[in-house]
Enzyme design. Structure first.
Site, short mmCIF file in Angstrom:
data_model
loop_
_atom_site.label_atom_id
_atom_site.label_comp_id
_atom_site.label_asym_id
_atom_site.label_seq_id
_atom_site.Cartn_x
_atom_site.Cartn_y
_atom_site.Cartn_z
N ASN A 61 -10.90 -1.55 4.18
CA ASN A 61 -11.57 -1.50 5.50
C ASN A 61 -11.86 -0.02 5.73
O ASN A 61 -10.93 0.75 5.99
CB ASN A 61 -10.63 -1.93 6.63
CG ASN A 61 -10.38 -3.41 6.72
OD1 ASN A 61 -10.70 -4.06 7.70
ND2 ASN A 61 -9.74 -3.96 5.70
N LYS A 114 0.83 -1.22 0.00
CA LYS A 114 0.00 0.00 0.00
C LYS A 114 0.85 1.26 0.00
O LYS A 114 1.71 1.44 0.88
CB LYS A 114 -0.90 -0.04 1.23
CG LYS A 114 -1.92 1.09 1.35
CD LYS A 114 -2.79 0.81 2.58
CE LYS A 114 -3.90 1.82 2.76
NZ LYS A 114 -4.78 1.49 3.89
N1 CDT Z 1 -7.90 1.30 5.53
C1 CDT Z 1 -7.96 2.54 5.01
O1 CDT Z 1 -7.09 2.97 4.27
N2 CDT Z 1 -9.04 3.27 5.36
C2 CDT Z 1 -9.19 4.64 4.97
C3 CDT Z 1 -9.82 5.40 6.07
C4 CDT Z 1 -8.98 6.50 6.45
S1 CDT Z 1 -9.70 7.39 7.78
C5 CDT Z 1 -8.33 8.24 8.32
C6 CDT Z 1 -10.03 4.83 3.71
O2 CDT Z 1 -9.65 5.65 2.89
O3 CDT Z 1 -11.08 4.19 3.58
#
Ligand code: CDT
Length: 304
Positions: free
Chosen positions: A196, A127
């Site tokens: 998520n 990532k």
């Molecule tokens: N897992 C992930 O990257 N979740 C992010 C939430 C970020 S909230 C600071 C998303 O973009 O869905």
């Protein structure tokens, strides 16, 4: 005859912290069986599909943190998933937390591996857009990915999967246009995404009603503007007290949602992706060779 790839999105419901890895992997195997029975040739699982989304907690104890990470793939708990892939002749992309030591230095990555229909490793993505913070902040939903992960160092690679060019992206990556553009420029025809996403954002309650819109909007735009198929798998539902959105979907290069999950639980959606549609969309608007002129952009921006 049309060139097609039948893709399954294997959404999972919540994976609680108390769930043993073996039980979780058993759920993934069952989803893979359902995907294969539906005729899918490739399946995608969510980000961090082996554990709860642990960056919602601040932890200091290294052993406690490391328990959420994998040091080998497949490992003793995940081998059965690879065996199932080989038996069912269906490949998969799996999100997990990766722990590696290089020159004695510990590195944590939020990773997705692509595995072939023979159960053999094909390729890895780490990532790039690691969101949140490294420590708790007042008034902000606790999201501490930057405490536990460093940004990926593998770029946006594209792999050959049975003659189809496949790339990967993880959660927050899907909100950024360069993710799709990099994959497109690297030749991807299909982007597999796991996520998520918390339903609640304490810092922006005014945007609460837009969580699902802002999930689909960038993926539909990314698919359309880069003439890609996008297949995105959520980890959904109430996980260790935190609600995660669902909305797993398969999106065509037209930007249309071809299939969408209807639950916040373990669910499989399958679509036979027509890869020839990519060429049709390119002909209509996005003939990259003809119209896209990075040399001109650079000149106009005064960079060349
Ligand atoms: N897992 C992930 O990257 N979740 C992010 C939430 C970020 S909230 C600071 C998303 O973009 O869905």
């Amino acid at each position: 005859m049309a060139r097609c790839l039948s893709i399954a999105v294997c959404q999972t419901g919540p994976i609680q912290r108390a769930a043993p890895r073996a039980e979780t992997v058993g759920r993934l195997v069952h989803l893979l069986e359902r995907a294969a029975a539906a005729g899918a040739e490739l399946a995608v699982f969510p980000e961090m599909a082996l554990t709860t989304f642990f960056p919602r907690w601040r932890m200091d104890d290294q052993a406690e943190i490391d328990a959420f990470f994998e040091t080998a793939m497949p490992g003793p708990h995940t081998q059965s998933l690879y065996d199932a892939a080989a038996k069912l002749k269906i490949g998969f992309a799996l999100g997990y937390s990766e722990l590696v030591y290089e020159d004695g230095v510990r590195h944590g990555f939020n990773t997705m591996d692509l595995v072939g229909p023979d159960g053999a490793f094909i390729g890895r993505y780490r990532k790039m857009h690691v969101p949140g913070a490294s420590d708790v902040q007042e008034g902000v939903t606790t999201h501490l990915e930057r405490r536990y992960f460093e940004p990926g160092n593998l770029g946006f690679p594209v792999f050959d999967y049975r003659g189809v060019k496949v790339g990967m992206a993880i959660c927050n990556d899907r909100r950024w246009p360069e993710t799709y553009r990099m994959l497109c420029l690297n030749g991807a025809e299909v982007a597999l995404i796991g996520y998520n996403t918390p339903l609640r954002l304490d810092e922006a309650p005014a945007l609460a009603h837009l969580r699902m819109f802002h999930n689909h909007l960038p993926m539909q735009a990314g698919a359309y503007q880069n003439t890609l198929w996008v297949a995105a798998a959520a980890k959904a539902g109430l996980e260790d007290g935190q609600a995660l959105i669902g909305g797993s979907c398969i999106i065509a290069p037209t930007g249309e949602i071809a299939a969408q999950a209807m639950s916040l639980d373990d669910e499989v959606i399958v679509h036979r992706a027509d890869l020839d549609l990519i060429g049709v969309c390119r002909k209509v608007n996005f003939d990259f060779d003809l119209y896209r002129r990075p040399d001109q952009y650079r000149r106009i921006a005064g960079m060349a």
